[in-house]
Design an enzyme around this catalytic site. Sequence first.
Site, PDB file in Angstrom:
ATOM      1  N   SER A   1      42.501  48.701  29.577  1.00 12.77           N
ATOM      2  CA  SER A   1      41.897  48.008  30.715  1.00 12.77           C
ATOM      3  C   SER A   1      41.912  48.901  31.941  1.00 12.77           C
ATOM      4  CB  SER A   1      42.726  46.753  30.990  1.00 12.77           C
ATOM      5  OG  SER A   1      42.415  46.228  32.251  1.00 12.77           O
TER       6      SER A   1
ATOM      7  N   TYR B   1      51.051  42.068  32.748  1.00 13.10           N
ATOM      8  CA  TYR B   1      49.934  42.263  31.811  1.00 13.10           C
ATOM      9  C   TYR B   1      49.466  43.713  31.876  1.00 13.10           C
ATOM     10  CZ  TYR B   1      45.030  42.829  30.699  1.00 13.10           C
ATOM     11  OH  TYR B   1      43.849  43.342  30.233  1.00 13.10           O
TER      12      TYR B   1
ATOM     13  N   LYS C   1      49.429  47.157  29.071  1.00 11.78           N
ATOM     14  CA  LYS C   1      48.328  48.064  28.724  1.00 11.78           C
ATOM     15  C   LYS C   1      48.735  49.519  28.989  1.00 11.78           C
ATOM     16  CE  LYS C   1      45.649  44.980  27.126  1.00 11.78           C
ATOM     17  NZ  LYS C   1      45.410  44.936  25.670  1.00 11.78           N
TER      18      LYS C   1
HETATM   19  C1  UD1 Z   1      41.841  41.410  35.810  1.00 17.86           C
HETATM   20  C2  UD1 Z   1      42.117  42.850  35.474  1.00 17.86           C
HETATM   21  C3  UD1 Z   1      41.533  43.218  34.157  1.00 17.86           C
HETATM   22  C4  UD1 Z   1      41.936  42.219  33.108  1.00 17.86           C
HETATM   23  C5  UD1 Z   1      41.496  40.846  33.516  1.00 17.86           C
HETATM   24  C6  UD1 Z   1      41.944  39.877  32.461  1.00 17.86           C
HETATM   25  C7  UD1 Z   1      42.202  44.349  37.395  1.00 17.86           C
HETATM   26  C8  UD1 Z   1      41.429  45.241  38.306  1.00 17.86           C
HETATM   27  N1  UD1 Z   1      41.517  43.738  36.468  1.00 17.86           N
HETATM   28  O1  UD1 Z   1      40.523  41.325  36.168  1.00 17.86           O
HETATM   29  O2  UD1 Z   1      41.975  44.482  33.787  1.00 17.86           O
HETATM   30  O3  UD1 Z   1      41.399  42.576  31.873  1.00 17.86           O
HETATM   31  O4  UD1 Z   1      42.101  40.526  34.742  1.00 17.86           O
HETATM   32  O5  UD1 Z   1      41.935  38.573  32.886  1.00 17.86           O
HETATM   33  O6  UD1 Z   1      43.389  44.206  37.483  1.00 17.86           O
HETATM   34  N2  UD1 Z   1      37.936  35.493  41.844  1.00 17.86           N
HETATM   35  C9  UD1 Z   1      37.674  34.544  42.783  1.00 17.86           C
HETATM   36  N3  UD1 Z   1      37.799  33.221  42.439  1.00 17.86           N
HETATM   37  C10 UD1 Z   1      38.182  32.828  41.197  1.00 17.86           C
HETATM   38  C11 UD1 Z   1      38.451  33.834  40.202  1.00 17.86           C
HETATM   39  C12 UD1 Z   1      38.329  35.154  40.581  1.00 17.86           C
HETATM   40  O7  UD1 Z   1      37.329  34.857  43.924  1.00 17.86           O
HETATM   41  O8  UD1 Z   1      38.299  31.629  40.942  1.00 17.86           O
HETATM   42  C13 UD1 Z   1      37.783  36.920  42.203  1.00 17.86           C
HETATM   43  C14 UD1 Z   1      39.066  37.721  42.068  1.00 17.86           C
HETATM   44  O9  UD1 Z   1      39.797  37.666  43.242  1.00 17.86           O
HETATM   45  C15 UD1 Z   1      38.486  39.108  41.769  1.00 17.86           C
HETATM   46  C16 UD1 Z   1      37.196  38.846  41.020  1.00 17.86           C
HETATM   47  O10 UD1 Z   1      36.868  37.491  41.292  1.00 17.86           O
HETATM   48  O11 UD1 Z   1      38.177  39.743  42.960  1.00 17.86           O
HETATM   49  C17 UD1 Z   1      37.343  39.013  39.522  1.00 17.86           C
HETATM   50  O12 UD1 Z   1      38.486  38.308  39.085  1.00 17.86           O
HETATM   51  P1  UD1 Z   1      38.815  38.083  37.543  1.00 17.86           P
HETATM   52  O13 UD1 Z   1      37.617  37.615  36.822  1.00 17.86           O
HETATM   53  O14 UD1 Z   1      40.054  37.249  37.467  1.00 17.86           O
HETATM   54  O15 UD1 Z   1      39.103  39.538  36.991  1.00 17.86           O
HETATM   55  P2  UD1 Z   1      40.075  40.688  37.545  1.00 17.86           P
HETATM   56  O16 UD1 Z   1      41.212  40.131  38.281  1.00 17.86           O
HETATM   57  O17 UD1 Z   1      39.226  41.715  38.211  1.00 17.86           O
END
Ligand code: UD1
Length: 349
Positions: A126, A151, A155
């Site tokens: 990841s 997590y 990895k």
């Molecule tokens: C993270 C990890 C990734 C992992 C994945 C598994 C990092 C950079 N990435 O992804 O390696 O495989 O989790 O679950 O560490 N968001 C909102 N509202 C929500 C949900 C998310 O604003 O309800 C935003 C988050 O703050 C983030 C983006 O959307 O900025 C993506 O979030 P998400 O889909 O959870 O993935 P990551 O955290 O990037």
Amino acid sequence: MARILLTGSTGYIGSHTAVALLEAGFDVVGLDNYSRSLNGVSRRIQEITGKNYAQYQVDLVDSEAMTNVLAHESGIDAVIHFAAFKAVGESSTHPLLYFRNNLGGQINLMQACDQFGITNLVFSSSCTVYGNPEQIPVTEDSPLLEPESPYGRTKAVGEALLRDWVKSNAAQQGKAKHVIALRYFNPAGAHPSARIGECTVGVPDNLIPYITQTALGKREKLTVFGNDYPTRDGTCLRDYIHVCDIAAAHVDAVNHLLNQGSLTAPWSVYNLGTGVGQTVLEIIQAFEAVNQIKLPWSFGPRRPGDVIAVYANNRKAVDELGWQIRYNLEDMMRSAWNWERMQAQDPLH
Ligand code: UD1
């Protein structure tokens, strides 16, 4: 026909990869304990491809159960190791669960590979191993910073264990080991058939399933975590990549391992991202535009542990594996929504 063992074969990326491998003519043996997936996914894989494959309920932490399957399913040419927990928040409250499941399972798998003479392995890694990167886009040579969660630690440590493991030829009758680690950025979307996709249990942690469940009315509204990040609109930036493109990269990786043989480096790493970053607000806009839906959302506080901005330099996977990206952001948003609606009508069991 080469035989590929998939651990975590009914999970989100595992199921799309099973389809891609079967369509490419590979023989597939799938393992899953169904702790975070449903065994009905295996029927959907067979429905999409029109092909049968062997699917077993096995927990990798139970090494005896795994070796029993491998004793029965001889002649495995390569393993793709997906099976792992991936909820960042849960890993912070239950780190030992993550260490035992992700690392314990992986160690048992490496041991089984040694026992059965399996020397080719593809590992699900990841972009989380880059932590909060100082420079973007990240290349495979970018420094690996302190992981933001347990997590992420599994990895980073998982990669380190494999780097050491490939160096040993013990019990391999002289056959050299080869491992490819694929560092996924943010997988999104679903198979164009809408018969497989991301099955979320309970409240989704990830952005795209939260968006689709909000669009469906299952969640009241989306909270955007933070609006004061140093990005173009104040929200976090990520590299969203279609799950079918990720699946295709696994077929490329397996072909590379099997066809290049001794020419392949014992250990190699590839970034799987589009090379373009999108902010959370841009994702919401893309979803609304493609699907003609207005999403209820509001800003909330930052989510602890979130990386500010990360996207991939993907040249290495394109140049060395021959990886081609076929889907764009609109495809991701459309297919994710089609999948959510299909799930509402004809849920998986
Ligand atoms: C993270 C990890 C990734 C992992 C994945 C598994 C990092 C950079 N990435 O992804 O390696 O495989 O989790 O679950 O560490 N968001 C909102 N509202 C929500 C949900 C998310 O604003 O309800 C935003 C988050 O703050 C983030 C983006 O959307 O900025 C993506 O979030 P998400 O889909 O959870 O993935 P990551 O955290 O990037």
